[in-house]
Write a protein that holds these residues in place. Structure first.
Motif, mmCIF file in Angstrom:
data_model
loop_
_atom_site.group_PDB
_atom_site.id
_atom_site.type_symbol
_atom_site.label_atom_id
_atom_site.label_comp_id
_atom_site.label_asym_id
_atom_site.label_seq_id
_atom_site.Cartn_x
_atom_site.Cartn_y
_atom_site.Cartn_z
ATOM 1 N N GLU A 1 -68.116 30.870 67.209
ATOM 2 C CA GLU A 1 -67.032 30.019 66.736
ATOM 3 C C GLU A 1 -67.455 28.574 66.476
ATOM 4 N N SER A 2 -68.711 28.255 66.763
ATOM 5 C CA SER A 2 -69.111 26.846 66.787
ATOM 6 C C SER A 2 -69.156 26.181 65.425
ATOM 7 N N GLY A 3 -69.417 26.953 64.363
ATOM 8 C CA GLY A 3 -69.579 26.335 63.050
ATOM 9 C C GLY A 3 -70.972 25.761 62.913
ATOM 10 N N PRO A 4 -71.186 24.494 63.279
ATOM 11 C CA PRO A 4 -72.539 23.919 63.227
ATOM 12 C C PRO A 4 -73.491 24.657 64.163
ATOM 13 N N LYS A 5 -74.759 24.611 63.838
ATOM 14 C CA LYS A 5 -75.753 25.307 64.644
ATOM 15 C C LYS A 5 -75.848 24.705 66.042
ATOM 16 N N LEU A 6 -75.818 25.557 67.040
ATOM 17 C CA LEU A 6 -75.926 25.130 68.423
ATOM 18 C C LEU A 6 -77.374 25.204 68.891
ATOM 19 N N PHE A 7 -77.732 24.300 69.808
ATOM 20 C CA PHE A 7 -79.055 24.310 70.420
ATOM 21 C C PHE A 7 -78.897 24.300 71.932
ATOM 22 N N LYS A 8 -79.648 25.161 72.597
ATOM 23 C CA LYS A 8 -79.624 25.219 74.061
ATOM 24 C C LYS A 8 -80.497 24.108 74.618
ATOM 25 N N THR A 9 -79.966 23.348 75.563
ATOM 26 C CA THR A 9 -80.786 22.330 76.212
ATOM 27 C C THR A 9 -81.651 22.975 77.279
ATOM 28 N N MET A 10 -82.925 22.543 77.373
ATOM 29 C CA MET A 10 -83.891 23.139 78.292
ATOM 30 C C MET A 10 -84.014 22.368 79.599
ATOM 31 N N ASN A 11 -83.299 21.253 79.721
ATOM 32 C CA ASN A 11 -83.368 20.409 80.916
ATOM 33 C C ASN A 11 -84.766 19.840 81.150
ATOM 34 N N LEU A 12 -85.433 19.515 80.045
ATOM 35 C CA LEU A 12 -86.717 18.815 80.047
ATOM 36 C C LEU A 12 -86.564 17.623 79.107
ATOM 37 N N LEU A 13 -86.808 16.415 79.618
ATOM 38 C CA LEU A 13 -86.635 15.219 78.799
ATOM 39 C C LEU A 13 -87.797 14.261 78.980
ATOM 40 N N ARG A 14 -88.041 13.454 77.931
ATOM 41 C CA ARG A 14 -88.939 12.302 78.019
ATOM 42 C C ARG A 14 -88.099 11.065 77.736
ATOM 43 N N LEU A 15 -88.078 10.122 78.687
ATOM 44 C CA LEU A 15 -87.224 8.948 78.572
ATOM 45 C C LEU A 15 -88.050 7.671 78.684
ATOM 46 N N ALA A 16 -87.734 6.705 77.848
ATOM 47 C CA ALA A 16 -88.477 5.446 77.811
ATOM 48 C C ALA A 16 -87.984 4.493 78.882
ATOM 49 N N ALA A 17 -88.866 3.596 79.305
ATOM 50 C CA ALA A 17 -88.536 2.627 80.346
ATOM 51 C C ALA A 17 -87.314 1.800 79.968
ATOM 52 N N SER A 18 -87.234 1.359 78.715
ATOM 53 C CA SER A 18 -86.106 0.522 78.300
ATOM 54 C C SER A 18 -84.792 1.282 78.371
ATOM 55 N N THR A 19 -84.805 2.547 78.011
ATOM 56 C CA THR A 19 -83.590 3.367 78.080
ATOM 57 C C THR A 19 -83.171 3.589 79.519
ATOM 58 N N LEU A 20 -84.129 3.867 80.357
ATOM 59 C CA LEU A 20 -83.834 4.072 81.775
ATOM 60 C C LEU A 20 -83.252 2.807 82.398
ATOM 61 N N ARG A 21 -83.856 1.680 82.067
ATOM 62 C CA ARG A 21 -83.431 0.406 82.655
ATOM 63 C C ARG A 21 -82.074 -0.050 82.116
ATOM 64 N N ASP A 22 -81.872 0.072 80.809
ATOM 65 C CA ASP A 22 -80.696 -0.527 80.184
ATOM 66 C C ASP A 22 -79.499 0.418 80.072
ATOM 67 N N LEU A 23 -79.746 1.727 80.082
ATOM 68 C CA LEU A 23 -78.654 2.680 79.894
ATOM 69 C C LEU A 23 -78.491 3.657 81.053
ATOM 70 N N ILE A 24 -79.575 4.377 81.385
ATOM 71 C CA ILE A 24 -79.454 5.486 82.334
ATOM 72 C C ILE A 24 -79.077 4.998 83.731
ATOM 73 N N VAL A 25 -79.859 4.073 84.283
ATOM 74 C CA VAL A 25 -79.599 3.637 85.658
ATOM 75 C C VAL A 25 -78.260 2.907 85.780
ATOM 76 N N PRO A 26 -77.915 1.978 84.874
ATOM 77 C CA PRO A 26 -76.583 1.362 84.977
ATOM 78 C C PRO A 26 -75.452 2.383 84.907
ATOM 79 N N ALA A 27 -75.602 3.395 84.048
ATOM 80 C CA ALA A 27 -74.563 4.427 83.952
ATOM 81 C C ALA A 27 -74.488 5.246 85.229
ATOM 82 N N LEU A 28 -75.633 5.561 85.816
ATOM 83 C CA LEU A 28 -75.642 6.266 87.092
ATOM 84 C C LEU A 28 -74.951 5.445 88.172
ATOM 85 N N ASP A 29 -75.230 4.145 88.211
ATOM 86 C CA ASP A 29 -74.578 3.272 89.184
ATOM 87 C C ASP A 29 -73.057 3.296 89.001
ATOM 88 N N GLU A 30 -72.626 3.287 87.740
ATOM 89 C CA GLU A 30 -71.186 3.320 87.464
ATOM 90 C C GLU A 30 -70.562 4.633 87.919
#
Length: 271
Positions: free
Chosen positions: A178-207
């Motif tokens: 029923e999805s219409g657009p093509k779906l992709f399964k997430t594999m729970n493997l990521l590569r994240l940059a220091a700036s993203t972790l510092r400016d987005l990920i950790v502040p969001a986790l704190d929130e």
């Protein structure tokens, strides 16, 4: 998909990784009555040992493992150093009533120390999955595969430019139809940059954790950041790479079959 650089021209690969390995693994009982899910074996190799070997093979030097359920068994099995990788443990004392976002929040000091890989401790995968993360010409990358009728769980939709535009949870074959657009399964493997972790990920986790939403999952956090905070998370399509997310006895049987030739497929550098 985002443009790939080619196997011979990878981006600078992180030297650090976080593995989330605190959960109860209740759907795998009775196998997890006496041992944690990350130590369940696929053809003689545990899920966690496979991840650590693959990380070591691509140059990772330091790993934080977030432990909880039967933490002593994990620490005994891996020690403070495994295949040349230095291992530090962070303990969750409330693993039985918190989600993966809480486990990740416990590892926030590592997240603030530079680029890193992020892995869930129930994914058995061959080394090439990590190479695919590194050949995508983007700052932050998530490994995905084309969602098919045998899959269930978290999925993603991609934009025309190959960025994840939204996440969907608890997807099944019915949703695929029923999805219409093509779906992709997430594999729970990521590569994240220091700036993203510092400016987005950790502040969001704190929130999130500060608001009391301790049962939140990482997919929910990423969905919020993609849809509301402008996180540009590229997709590395790993179709053809052997992998299995092991949540149930049926998943484990599938993993045994997929990796029947594990001696060659898991460690291509030894072939």
């Amino acid at each position: 998909m985002i443009e790939e650089r080619g196997i011979d021209m990878p981006v600078a690969a992180p030297k650090k990784a976080v593995i989330l390995a605190a959960g109860l693994g209740s759907r795998l009982r009775p196998l997890t009555d006496l041992r944690p899910k990350p130590l369940i074996e696929v053809n003689g190799t545990s899920i966690l040992h496979n991840a650590l070997r693959n990380l070591a093979a691509i140059g990772v030097e330091e790993v934080i493992v977030v432990v909880g359920y039967r933490k002593d068994a994990i620490q005994y099995a891996c020690g403070n150093r495994f295949h040349g990788v230095e291992i530090t443990y962070v303990e969750s004392t409330v693993f039985d009533r918190t989600g993966s976002a809480y486990s990740l929040w416990l590892a926030r000091n590592m997240l603030l120390s530079g680029d890193c890989y992020l892995l869930e401790g129930d994914v058995f995968f061959e080394q090439n999955a990590l190479h695919y993360l590194n050949i995508v010409d983007a700052t932050d990358v998530a490994a995905v595969v084309t969602f098919d009728a045998t899959m269930q769980g978290s999925a993603a939709l991609l934009s025309a430019s190959g960025l994840i535009s939204t996440f969907r949870t608890k997807q099944t074959a019915a949703d695929l139809a029923e999805s219409g657009p093509k779906l992709f399964k997430t594999m729970n493997l990521l590569r994240l940059a220091a700036s993203t972790l510092r400016d987005l990920i950790v502040p969001a986790l704190d929130e999130v954790i500060g608001s009391g939403a301790t049962q939140a999952h990482i997919e929910e956090l990423l969905a919020y950041l993609v849809e509301r905070r402008g996180l540009q998370l590229a997709a590395a399509c790993c179709d053809g790479v052997k992998w299995c997310e092991i949540d149930s006895a049926e998943d484990l049987r599938s993993a045994h079959s997929i990796f029947a030739d594990a001696a060659q497929s898991l460690h291509p550098d030894r072939a």
